[in-house]
Design a protein around this motif. Structure first.
Motif: not given
Lengths: 499, 500
Positions: A125-133
């Motif tokens: 499982s690879i964690r994501l920090h965030h996603a932004h537009l």
């Protein structure tokens, strides 16, 4: 170089063009392959007095992505200006989300290659920090006489997906991108067509000695536009850093570029030349509230995660790893498969075999001349255009399982079904393929075959205890029934007559 | 009215003269409706006056006569067919040169945009066209609305019609001067820190900076987006309100513009119910003697009408000017980044590379005040300085807002002078930007707090007009108009004519 004593630490920033009709802050449509500067309007060109208006569809696609990766969807998100001068940037600032991104956290399950094609590899499982537009920029190109700029791409909605530094090899990075692309496309969030630049990636790479807890100095390689490019670049960059360190030099924190042609990285700018983007909150776009009703509505659109589906197929439906993996890679195919299983739940593996082997093979065959298909234009049939419907395949598997037709006959029925879209039963009737299960007629044939002196030796061997010798009698019987006889019945009657 | 009534009205109405240029928009509307005046005749009179006076005053930078005449004739035809679009139909409105009109220059009085023709109409222009108004010429301003004297225009000088040796104020100096000179009955300005109200005060006209969000900014060239508002300017309160009503409509193209549900305006208050707040010690802070006297006279007038006068405390007001010059320049440094010669505007002929072209185009295209503010704004946002300047300014801004909102819980309006001193002589302060920045000391807080604010003529300092300034709670424009209308009706400053 002794790579085995080093650990490679990788974090990715993946830029994905979201699937929307219009641009992220303007009502002008976007797409690939238009003439330069056709997909622009006063807002896209940043004409004086124009203002951005957030495309809600882009925000919803971003939220949907967040739900697909189990991210937190905050109550609100906001936009900031990232200020830098470049001719492809119409306003000389880019609207992005620095402090209040649209999704926080989340994770992507990846599968590493197994020891062989048929054996499942390790899952991680690879964690994501965030996603932004944010908004994409235009394209600057240089010709002999000067520089040209095309703003068609400017303002295309981009989702920047930022991972934690959880990846440990180029292979893991490639597996991550494959898993991400599968999830993005299956949810309809993005098409991820890398040929069209719809997915680009920045790779942050550092190395440290195995067992070290401190991260090493990292470099960032910008604008990788293929999965193989990411893999090659990471391998190159990790090897370079290890060589530097082993030869007693230090790693400089720097921004790098990648030349895919000669497979070499190069320095774009070092830390001293780093941009000061002078971020500040965009005063034109008020903070956007994300209602829980919107999140709930979008939650209903989240498809089953691919590896969840893989586990379910293997554990609940008893599919082998290979079939399950082929199916989950294509949501439409897996949905098609499941519709067939719904119609005939007794033999999922049988259905999967037909789908993975026969259906996919025939779909990929270039068709040239059937009915409406033009003779000169080869057409690859897509699943949506496929004439066999899931319930029809289910019907074929069912009558095969029930012994109405033999497996050999089933192949013939499938071919006809693929060509015409008729029901299995109709094809069987029309072709007179029904397996002969009339005991009386079969017994007559069996008696005639047994009486044939040519098989006397086999009969004697069988009676002497050689079980296999009975098979030599089945061929002639099947031949005389033109293959219509039910093999199980032949076996049963033969044994009776041979006593 | 019938013919005999009309003749009586004609004889008793003092405005019924040949001086069409002195008519208020409200009066013009009545005459157009009565059929005693055509838009064409009005426009002809105004164009004649334009030819006679514009060189002297320097208010207009562009006027397309055939287009103006065609609009007037179209209006007259509509009216003839009984299809008049409303009270503004056929009435000219002049436009500050930072508001986009399709097919017309959009120079912002800058060399950078000297040759730019706008390919689109601003929201306010669409609204005015829908109301039948005549889009009438473009008005000089300080370059990109940065300035308080219109001396920062790269195109031409504008002079105060009350004293041609003096500045008209700014940045909407062309708008105020055109009204005071009787060149047009209505004008649009824009206000980021006082750019409507300060020139209105200096030229003896009425100017409103509306509540932030009341009027769409779509088509207004941005200076500081969180402070900018388009606003109406006129020679009377009625005219100012008439124009505001046409402009203040929802617009989905500006996300900061109120939608229909958010337009809940506060009702007007009768003067004997009116509570007026006076910031403690306000007239002691560098306010000119005659300005202070005119302000006191206005306060006394309101007291005599039964209004309640109370002192209010706005302790953070001293921070307003420095806060403004951090917030406004930070936003401006980013807003003006787009002028790089790549897509439109001035492009340097000297450059050999794209990046050099951007640098040289900007160096050549911007004037000194614009450069000063871009540099200041770039500095206050820079890594290592943003926390000390920009972030602190945002905190001061929210303090100023909360203090104003608290004060406006207790009073209906806050009254101050609009500007501490009357119009100064051209060239007097141009080399002293800090002194010039103090022109906006009373007007800036309303921008920082997003509040509506109105400048109303209230007297003279020698021969020069002086105005008072009312600030109200969000969406209290009707309150401001009602309060100032009482003052206007009792005084003779309405339609005061500059001695040209």
């Amino acid at each position: 170089m002794s790579e085995s004593t080093w650990e490679i630490v990788i974090g990715l920033e993946v830029h994905v063009q979201l699937r929307t009709r219009t641009k992220v802050f303007a009502s002008v449509p976007w797409g690939f392959g238009e003439e330069p500067n056709e997909q622009v309007d006063p807002v896209v060109l940043g004409l004086p007095g124009t203002l951005p208006v957030v495309n809600r569809a882009a925000v919803e696609q971003a939220i949907l992505f967040g739900l697909v990766v189990d991210a937190t969807i905050p109550e609100r998100c906001a936009w900031d200006r990232k200020n830098y001068f470049y001719p492809d940037n119409p306003k000389n600032y880019q609207l992005t989300q620095k402090d209040f991104p649209v999704t926080l956290g989340g994770q992507v399950e990846i599968e590493l290659p197994g020891p062989s094609r048929n054996v499942m590899g390790e899952h991680k499982s690879i964690r994501l920090h965030h996603a932004h537009l944010e908004e994409d920029v235009g394209k600057l190109s240089h010709s002999g006489s000067g520089s040209l700029v095309d703003y068609n791409r400017a303002g295309v909605p981009l989702l920047e997906i930022v991972t934690e530094p959880d990846l440990r090899s180029a292979t893991e990075a490639a597996a991550f991108l494959n898993a991400l692309v599968t999830m993005l496309t299956q949810a309809g969030v993005a098409d991820c067509d890398m040929e069209k630049g719809q997915l680009r990636c920045d790779a942050n790479v550092s190395v440290r000695r195995l067992g070290d807890t401190q991260l090493g100095t990292r470099t960032e390689t910008k604008n990788l536009n293929s999965i193989s490019g990411v893999r090659d670049c990471i391998q190159y960059e990790a090897a370079r850093q290890i060589r530097e360190l082993e030869e007693g030099r230090k790693i400089t924190q720097e921004t790098r570029g990648w030349n895919a042609v000669n497979a070499r990285g190069y320095v774009l700018r070092d830390k001293e030349d780093a941009h000061d983007y002078r971020y500040f909150p965009d005063p034109d776009i008020p903070t956007l509230k994300i209602s829980r009703a919107t999140v709930e509505r979008l939650q209903k659109l989240v498809p089953e995660r691919p590896f969840h589906r893989q586990r379910r197929y293997m554990e609940k439906l008893g599919l082998p790893y290979t079939s399950a993996s082929v199916l989950i890679a294509d949501k439409a195919l897996a949905d098609w498969f499941e519709a067939a299983v719904m119609a005939y739940p007794k033999n999922p593996s049988g259905i999967a075999n037909w789908v993975v082997n026969d259906l996919l093979r025939d779909l990929s065959v270039v068709t040239t001349a059937v009915d409406s298909f033009s003779e000169t234009t080869p057409i690859k049939v897509s699943l949506a255009d496929c004439r066999i419907k899931p319930a029809q395949l289910a019907g074929l598997v069912k009558i095969t399982d029930e012994g109405v037709i033999s497996k050999q006959q089933a192949k013939e029925v499938f071919a006809e079904m693929f060509r015409t879209g008729q029901e299995a039963g109709d094809i069987v009737n029309a072709k007179g393929l029904r397996q002969n299960s009339d005991a009386g007629e079969l017994e007559k044939i069996i008696q005639e075959v047994i009486a044939d002196p040519a098989v006397a030796k086999s009969i004697a061997e069988y009676r002497a205890g050689n079980e296999k010798a009975i098979n030599a009698l089945k061929g002639p019987i099947m031949k005389r029934t033109q293959g219509k006889a039910n093999p199980a019945m032949i076996d049963q009657l033969l044994r009776k007559h041979l006593g | 009215m019938d013919k005999s009534q009309f003749l009586v009205w004609l004889m008793t109405n003092p405005d019924m003269s040949d001086a069409l240029h002195l008519l208020s928009a409200t009066e013009i509307a009545q005459r157009l409706q009565a059929g005693t005046l055509t838009s064409r005749a009005l426009v002809d009179a105004l164009l004649a006056r334009y030819h006679a006076l514009n060189k002297k005053v320097g208010a207009f930078t562009y006027l397309a006569e055939p287009d103006v005449i065609a609009q007037a004739e179209a209006s007259d035809l509509r009216r003839k067919q009984g299809k008049a679009l409303g009270p503004l139909d056929g009435i000219p409105v002049a436009i500050k040169d930072n508001i986009a009109v399709k097919g017309q220059p959009l120079t912002c009085s800058s060399k950078m945009l000297a040759k730019l023709i706008s390919p689109y109409d601003a929201h306010v222009i669409e609204a005015l066209r829908a109301a039948g108004a005549i889009i009438y010429g473009r008005l000089n301003m300080d370059e990109f609305a940065m300035g308080s004297s219109t001396e920062n225009s790269a195109l031409q000088k504008t002079y105060n019609p009350w004293d041609l040796a003096r500045i008209p104020g700014g940045s909407s100096g062309g708008s105020a001067a055109a009204l005071a000179a009787g060149l047009v009955p209505l004008a649009l300005g824009s206000d980021t820190g006082g750019s409507i109200r300060q020139p209105a005060s200096h030229c003896g006209v009425v100017g409103l900076k509306p509540t932030y969000g009341l009027i769409s900014r779509y088509g207004l060239v941005a200076f500081a987006s969180s402070l900018d508002q388009i606003g109406p300017m006129a020679r009377s309160i009625d005219d100012c309100e008439l124009l505001l009503n046409a402009l203040a409509t929802p617009d989905a193209r500006d996300m900061t513009c109120f939608d229909k549900e958010q337009r809940t305006s506060l009702p007007p208050v009768a003067v004997n119910q009116l509570r007026i707040g006076i910031p403690r010690g306000i007239l002691d802070k560098g306010v000119g003697q005659e300005v202070a006297a005119a302000t006191r006279a206005a306060i006394d007038f309101y007291r005599s009408q039964g209004a309640t006068i109370v002192e209010v405390d706005l302790p953070s007001s001293d921070l307003a000017v420095p806060t403004y010059y951090v917030v406004a320049t930070a936003e401006a440094s980013s807003n003006l980044a787009r002028y790089d010669g790549v897509r439109y505007g001035h492009r340097s002929a000297q450059a050999t590379t794209p990046v050099e072209m951007m640098t040289l185009s900007r160096s050549e295209g911007f004037g000194p005040e614009v450069k000063r503010r871009i540099l200041l704004g770039t500095f206050v946002l820079s890594a290592g300085y943003a926390d000390a300047y920009y972030v602190r300014a945002l905190r001061a801004r929210s303090k100023i807002l909360s203090e104003h909102l608290a004060a406006l819980e207790k009073v209906d309006v806050i009254l101050t002078p609009t500007v501490p001193t009357p119009a100064f002589k051209a060239g007097e302060k141009i080399s002293d930007p800090l002194q010039l920045y103090l022109e906006d000391i009373f007007t800036i807080p309303a921008n920082l707090a997003g509040l509506p604010a109105l400048s109303v003529p209230c007297g003279k300092s020698q021969h020069l007009p002086v105005g008072f300034h009312l600030v109200g709670a969000p969406l209290s424009e009707k309150k401001l108009f009602a309060a100032s209308r009482v003052f206007e009706a009792a005084h003779s400053y309405r339609h005061q004519q500059a001695p040209l």
